[in-house]
Design an enzyme around this catalytic site. Structure first.
Site, PDB file in Angstrom:
ATOM      1  N   THR A 102       0.833  -1.211   0.000  1.00  0.00           N
ATOM      2  CA  THR A 102       0.000   0.000   0.000  1.00  0.00           C
ATOM      3  C   THR A 102       0.865   1.258   0.000  1.00  0.00           C
ATOM      4  O   THR A 102       1.968   1.247   0.553  1.00  0.00           O
ATOM      5  CB  THR A 102      -0.846  -0.054   1.290  1.00  0.00           C
ATOM      6  OG1 THR A 102      -1.722  -1.160   1.173  1.00  0.00           O
ATOM      7  CG2 THR A 102      -1.631   1.209   1.534  1.00  0.00           C
ATOM      8  N   VAL A 153     -13.767  -3.893   2.803  1.00  0.00           N
ATOM      9  CA  VAL A 153     -13.193  -2.550   2.824  1.00  0.00           C
ATOM     10  C   VAL A 153     -12.197  -2.472   3.978  1.00  0.00           C
ATOM     11  O   VAL A 153     -12.544  -2.804   5.114  1.00  0.00           O
ATOM     12  CB  VAL A 153     -14.293  -1.474   3.011  1.00  0.00           C
ATOM     13  CG1 VAL A 153     -13.665  -0.081   3.044  1.00  0.00           C
ATOM     14  CG2 VAL A 153     -15.322  -1.566   1.885  1.00  0.00           C
TER      15      VAL A 153
HETATM   16  N1  ASP Z   1      -4.259  -1.295   5.111  1.00  0.00           N
HETATM   17  C1  ASP Z   1      -4.497  -2.007   3.885  1.00  0.00           C
HETATM   18  C2  ASP Z   1      -5.800  -2.749   4.008  1.00  0.00           C
HETATM   19  O1  ASP Z   1      -6.077  -3.293   5.050  1.00  0.00           O
HETATM   20  C3  ASP Z   1      -3.403  -2.974   3.531  1.00  0.00           C
HETATM   21  C4  ASP Z   1      -1.982  -2.459   3.623  1.00  0.00           C
HETATM   22  O2  ASP Z   1      -1.733  -1.420   4.202  1.00  0.00           O
HETATM   23  O3  ASP Z   1      -1.080  -3.114   3.075  1.00  0.00           O
HETATM   24  O4  ASP Z   1      -6.504  -2.815   3.041  1.00  0.00           O
END
Ligand code: ASP
Length: 341
Positions: free
Chosen positions: A210, A239
């Site tokens: 991300t 989500v």
């Molecule tokens: N926070 C993101 C989610 O849970 C994933 C990530 O940060 O890699 O969709």
């Protein structure tokens, strides 16, 4: 801060002067003209990686950071810097955002993004979009050209058409490295944060997660944004925190701007991004102290991390995972990228 000190020296009957540069410590309340912090995701990032892969990671973080730093140095707004850097990372297929996003359990891509302006607490977010090339730009349109904060799925895509945001086929986001990752997650019957239980990085596969940016501009305005494909093998419709204002993204000129990465469900339950800003504002803690208490005391080890900038331009990059792809730069000359501690 450099102070020029001129000292007169009497030498063999003649008078010479010597000028010395000494470093004077910055006053504690020194405000930077601008500052930026970014991340490319947190997770179990093995230290045992091919040096070429590691260097690729660092140079692409540097590239993104240079883009944001230069934009802010030239007087660009924090919102423009957040959008431009995240767009750049969305277009790089190694990040789990835009092209290169992870697969859902149904072998599709569902993308989430959000952006927030600390000046007026205006915010925009999109979730579950399947055909929007740059979800962060659609989130900004939601913020600036709608009366709402968040659009989901089909409605978000319809709004993309109304605001001339580019759409692509869902297969545009697919890459081989993410297909392998889906297979790993299926083999372990897991919903995976990038790199969790992943030995793949020992090889030649470079794969980030991300992306998110927090920034302060020369006008004193804070902004933050986050973009993601979510977690590998997630159920359709799931989500995470990234599009949720207050969980994955928050910005308030009175305190700080934050972008998070990690297990979204934990970040939503702990209202992570807002909680850091609120601790600063109501308890008077520094940004670093507030971030440490939320990441290490409210969350569990391994849950993820954040990047943040406060109204003075102080930067904090805090995580409880083995690593977090990250970088920070400011008007005092700070320019750093890192993966591990
Ligand atoms: N926070 C993101 C989610 O849970 C994933 C990530 O940060 O890699 O969709």
């Amino acid at each position: 801060m450099i102070l020029l000190l001129t000292a007169g020296l009497w030498l063999t009957g003649s008078c010479d002067f010597e000028t010395t540069e000494i470093e004077e410590p910055m006053p504690e309340n020194h405000k930077k003209d601008f500052a930026i912090a970014l991340h490319g995701g947190a997770g179990v990032i093995s230290r045992d990686i091919d040096p070429e892969v590691r260097d690729n990671y660092l140079s692409s973080l540097e590239e993104a950071l240079t883009l944001g730093r230069d934009l802010l140095a030239d007087g660009g707004s924090s919102l423009d810097a957040v959008e431009a850097v995240i767009r750049h990372m969305e277009d790089d297929d190694r990040f789990n955002a835009g092209r290169g996003a992870v697969f859902t359990s149904e072998e599709k891509h569902e993308l989430d993004a959000s952006i927030m302006s600390g000046f007026d607490l205006n915010a925009g977010a999109v979730t579950g979009v399947r055909t929007v090339k740059n979800p962060i730009s659609l989130a900004r349109k939601v913020m600036e050209e709608s009366q709402h904060v968040m659009f989901a799925g089909d409605g978000a895509e319809q709004f993309a058409d109304e605001t001339n945001i580019e759409r692509v086929a869902n297969s545009y986001f697919s890459t081989e490295r993410r297909r392998e990752q889906l297979q790993q997650a299926r083999d372990q019957a897991a919903v995976m944060l990038d790199h969790s239980g992943d030995s793949g990085l020992k090889g030649k596969r470079d794969r980030y997660s991300t992306v998110g940016v927090a920034a302060l501009d020369r006008d004193g305005n804070l902004a933050a944004g986050t973009s993601t494909g979510g977690m590998t093998n997630k159920k359709p419709g799931r989500v995470g925190d990234s599009p949720v204002i207050a969980a994955g993204t928050y910005a308030d000129n009175n305190s700080c701007a934050v972008s998070a990465t990690g297990h979204g469900e934990k970040f939503i339950r702990n209202v992570v991004a807002y909680q850091i800003c609120a601790i600063m504002e109501y308890q008077g803690l520094s940004l670093a102290e507030a971030a440490r208490s939320v990441i290490h005391e409210k969350l569990d080890k391994g849950d993820g991390g954040i990047v943040a900038v406060d109204k003075q331009g102080n930067v904090t990059l805090e995580f409880s995972t083995a690593g977090m792809f990250r970088g920070a730069a400011d008007s005092d000359g700070l320019f750093e990228v890192a993966i591990w501690d």
